[in-house]
Motif scaffolding. Structure first.
Motif, PDB file in Angstrom:
ATOM      1  N   GLN A  31       0.851  -1.167   0.000  1.00 19.35           N
ATOM      2  CA  GLN A  31       0.000   0.000   0.000  1.00 19.35           C
ATOM      3  C   GLN A  31       0.890   1.220   0.000  1.00 19.35           C
ATOM      4  O   GLN A  31       2.106   1.121  -0.081  1.00 19.35           O
ATOM      5  N   TYR A  32       0.248   2.328   0.081  1.00 17.51           N
ATOM      6  CA  TYR A  32       1.023   3.517   0.317  1.00 17.51           C
ATOM      7  C   TYR A  32       1.809   3.313   1.602  1.00 17.51           C
ATOM      8  O   TYR A  32       1.310   2.783   2.572  1.00 17.51           O
ATOM      9  N   GLN A  72      -7.606  -1.774  -3.090  1.00 19.08           N
ATOM     10  CA  GLN A  72      -6.808  -1.533  -1.891  1.00 19.08           C
ATOM     11  C   GLN A  72      -7.030  -2.649  -0.887  1.00 19.08           C
ATOM     12  O   GLN A  72      -8.129  -3.162  -0.736  1.00 19.08           O
ATOM     13  N   GLY A  75      -8.609  -1.452   3.442  1.00 16.17           N
ATOM     14  CA  GLY A  75      -9.079  -0.069   3.443  1.00 16.17           C
ATOM     15  C   GLY A  75      -9.863   0.244   4.705  1.00 16.17           C
ATOM     16  O   GLY A  75     -10.034  -0.588   5.588  1.00 16.17           O
ATOM     17  N   TYR A  76     -10.350   1.416   4.768  1.00 13.13           N
ATOM     18  CA  TYR A  76     -11.037   1.905   5.959  1.00 13.13           C
ATOM     19  C   TYR A  76     -12.187   1.001   6.312  1.00 13.13           C
ATOM     20  O   TYR A  76     -13.136   0.846   5.560  1.00 13.13           O
ATOM     21  N   TYR A 387      -7.371   6.059  -0.209  1.00 10.58           N
ATOM     22  CA  TYR A 387      -6.263   6.823   0.363  1.00 10.58           C
ATOM     23  C   TYR A 387      -5.979   8.093  -0.436  1.00 10.58           C
ATOM     24  O   TYR A 387      -5.798   9.174   0.121  1.00 10.58           O
ATOM     25  N   TYR A 415      -9.339  10.782  10.121  1.00 14.77           N
ATOM     26  CA  TYR A 415      -8.392   9.810   9.575  1.00 14.77           C
ATOM     27  C   TYR A 415      -7.432   9.294  10.644  1.00 14.77           C
ATOM     28  O   TYR A 415      -6.920   8.182  10.533  1.00 14.77           O
ATOM     29  N   HIS A 421      -4.391   3.633   8.317  1.00 13.36           N
ATOM     30  CA  HIS A 421      -5.059   4.434   7.290  1.00 13.36           C
ATOM     31  C   HIS A 421      -4.370   5.791   7.137  1.00 13.36           C
ATOM     32  O   HIS A 421      -4.109   6.235   6.015  1.00 13.36           O
ATOM     33  N   ASN A 424      -1.171   5.564   5.222  1.00 17.53           N
ATOM     34  CA  ASN A 424      -1.394   5.425   3.781  1.00 17.53           C
ATOM     35  C   ASN A 424      -1.843   6.743   3.152  1.00 17.53           C
ATOM     36  O   ASN A 424      -1.488   7.053   2.014  1.00 17.53           O
ATOM     37  N   VAL A 425      -2.632   7.524   3.881  1.00 17.95           N
ATOM     38  CA  VAL A 425      -3.040   8.826   3.367  1.00 17.95           C
ATOM     39  C   VAL A 425      -1.815   9.739   3.217  1.00 17.95           C
ATOM     40  O   VAL A 425      -1.680  10.460   2.228  1.00 17.95           O
TER      41      VAL A 425
END
Length: 461
Positions: A31-32, A72, A75-76, A387, A415, A421, A424-425
Motif C-alpha cells: 500500500q502507500y 486496496q 481499506g477503511y 487513500y 483519519y 489508514h 497510507n493517506v
C-alpha cells in the motif's frame, strides 16, 4: 433502499467459471507507505510491491498498469484479505425463508389438481432442500462504532495528567496534545470515563474552559470519539441557515452499513430526533432522495464478490441513464454508486472506460451539478482509491485563499483514528503533491492548533 426494479447483488445469474469476477479481487501487494520525512528533495521509496509497483497478471476485468489503482487491501473498515469464509448458503445474515402455513405452497408455486393429495415423502426421507441466495459476512463496524468493549488499558493515569495540565493558573497545552493525540477510540472512551469517575468533572467542559479556537475544536473532536463527533458534526451542519454539504459528504458517504446504522442510532440517542427526518428537512428533491438511499444502509458488504454479469449490467444502466438519452436519470446513478461496495465501483469504472472510452468521472461532471455532483464524485473517488481520495480532501481544505479549518481539523481527526489508514493517506499525499503533509500543515496553521494536527498525523512534538 435501492432503485425501483433494480435487483440487488446476489440475485443475478451465477458467475461464469474462472476469471477476475468470480471472487473478491486479489489483495494488493503493498500500500502507500510512509516513513519518517526524508531529506529535502527526496521521497520515500515504495515498499517491495508497493503502490505503483507491477502486480501479478490480473484476471479478466482488472485495470492495466497506469489505469485505475488496483483494489486496496485493508481499506477503511475493511477486514484483512483472506479473512472471509466462502459464501454460506443460508448462513449468518441470510434472510430466513418466509413462513408458510403447514401444507400450503407459496404464492406463485405450481398448484396441484383439485382434490389431489399433497406429495408424500417416504418414511425417513427428507423434503427436497430449498435454495436461498448466498449470504456474505457483514462488514464489521469501524473502531469506535461498535458495541462498548472492555480493553486492557487503565485511563486513570492519563485522566490525572489531563487534570494536572488544566489545574491552577495557566494550561499545559502540550501535555493535552501528548496525552490525547495518539489514543485510539476505545482508549479515549476509557480516559473520558476515568476523568469523570476520578475527578467528578466533565473533560469536554474543562477543555472548553481552558482553550479556544480551532485548537479547542480539535481537542473536543478527539475527546468525543469518532461516533459521537460524527453526530455532532451532522447536527451542526444542518442547524441554522444553510447546509454544510461537504460535512454531510464527509460523514455519510462511502461508509459501511454498520457505521451508518451506528450513526443513526447515536444521533437519535443524543438529539432525540431521527437523522433521516433532519436530512429530509435540510435537503430537497433528488439530492434528498440520494441521501435517503445512503441512510438506508443497503450497500453491498465488502465481502460480496465482483460478478461480471452484474458489472456489465451496471455499466449499461449507467450509460442508458446518462449519455444514451436526452436528460439524465439521476436516481439510477445515485442508486448504483450508493449500493455497491468499493471493489464493485472500481470494476464498474474500469469497464465503463473500456466500453465507452470515457471516464465515469467525466460523465458525472457533464451530467450533474451542485451538491449531487459533489456527492457522486465523492462516492466514485472513494471507491477507486480511498487513500488518494482522502489525501485530495486534505489538500482541498488547505488550497486556495485561506484555510478551510473546519474541514481540515475534522478530516485529520477522522483519519487519525486508524493509524494504518493515516500512514497510507500520508503516503498518497506525498505521491500526488510531491510535498510532506506535515510541512504543508505547518504552512497553513500555527501554535497549538498546528502542533495538534501534526501530532494527529503521527509526528512527534
Amino acid at each position: 433502499m435501492s432503485y425501483p426494479g433494480y435487483p440487488p447483488y446476489g440475485q443475478a445469474p451465477p458467475p461464469q467459471q474462472g476469471g477476475y469476477y468470480q471472487q473478491p479481487p486479489p489483495p494488493q501487494h503493498g500500500q502507500y507507505s510512509y516513513q519518517q520525512p526524508p531529506p529535502p528533495g527526496q521521497y520515500p521509496p515504495p515498499q517491495q510491491g508497493g503502490y505503483g509497483a507491477p502486480s501479478p497478471q490480473p484476471g479478466y476485468g482488472a485495470p492495466p498498469p497506469g489505469q485505475y489503482p488496483p483494489p486496496q487491501q485493508g481499506g477503511y473498515g475493511a477486514p484483512p484479505p483472506g479473512q472471509y469464509p466462502p459464501p454460506q448458503h443460508g448462513g449468518y445474515g441470510a434472510p430466513p425463508p418466509p413462513p408458510q402455513p403447514y401444507g400450503q405452497q407459496p404464492y406463485g408455486a405450481p398448484q396441484q389438481g383439485y382434490g389431489q393429495p399433497p406429495p408424500q415423502h417416504g418414511y425417513g426421507q427428507q423434503p427436497p432442500p430449498q435454495h436461498y441466495a448466498p449470504s456474505y459476512p457483514p462488514t464489521p463496524p469501524s473502531l469506535g462504532y461498535g458495541p462498548p468493549q472492555i480493553i486492557a488499558y487503565n485511563g486513570d493515569s492519563d485522566a490525572h495528567g489531563l487534570r494536572q495540565a488544566m489545574k491552577g493558573f495557566g494550561t499545559d497545552e502540550r501535555a493535552l496534545i501528548r496525552i490525547l493525540a495518539n489514543k485510539d477510540p476505545l482508549q479515549i472512551n476509557t480516559i473520558r470515563d476515568a476523568y469523570t469517575r476520578v475527578h467528578k468533572r466533565d473533560l469536554i467542559k474543562d477543555v472548553k474552559s481552558e482553550v479556544s479556537g480551532w485548537f479547542e475544536t480539535g481537542l473536543v473532536a478527539i475527546i468525543r470519539g469518532p461516533l459521537l463527533h460524527d453526530v455532532h458534526l451532522l447536527y451542526d451542519a444542518m442547524s441554522g441557515p444553510g447546509t454544510k454539504e461537504k460535512v454531510l459528504n464527509d460523514v455519510l458517504l462511502g461508509r459501511s452499513n454498520a457505521d451508518i446504522n451506528a450513526i443513526k442510532n447515536e444521533y437519535s440517542r443524543v438529539f432525540r430526533r431521527r437523522l433521516e427526518d433532519d436530512v429530509r428537512g435540510d435537503l430537497s428533491m433528488k439530492t434528498e432522495r440520494h441521501f435517503m438511499i445512503v441512510l438506508g444502509a443497503t450497500r453491498a458488504e465488502d465481502s460480496v464478490p465482483v460478478v461480471k454479469t452484474e458489472i456489465d449490467r451496471d455499466v449499461n444502466d449507467l450509460y442508458n441513464a446518462t449519455e444514451a438519452k436526452l436528460g439524465t436519470d439521476e436516481m439510477k446513478v445515485c442508486s448504483i454508486l450508493s449500493t455497491r461496495n468499493d471493489n464493485q465501483i472500481r470494476a464498474i469504472a474500469y469497464e465503463y472506460q473500456q466500453k465507452y472510452a470515457r471516464s465515469l468521472e467525466d460523465v458525472i461532471r457533464k451530467e450533474f451539478s451542485g451538491h449531487m455532483e459533489d456527492a457522486l464524485l465523492f462516492q466514485l473517488r472513494n471507491g477507486l482509491d480511498k487513500y488518494m481520495h482522502h489525501a485530495s480532501l486534505l489538500e482541498a481544505a488547505m488550497a486556495g485563499a485561506g484555510t478551510k479549518d473546519h474541514l481540515l481539523v475534522n478530516r485529520i481527526v477522522r483519519y487519525h483514528w486508524d493509524r494504518n489508514h493515516m500512514a497510507n493517506v500520508r503516503g498518497a499525499y506525498e505521491k500526488r503533491y510531491r510535498t510532506n503533509l506535515a510541512s504543508r500543515i505547518k504552512g497553513e496553521t500555527s501554535g497549538d492548533y498546528e502542533r495538534l494536527l501534526v501530532a494527529c498525523i503521527g509526528e512527534v512534538i
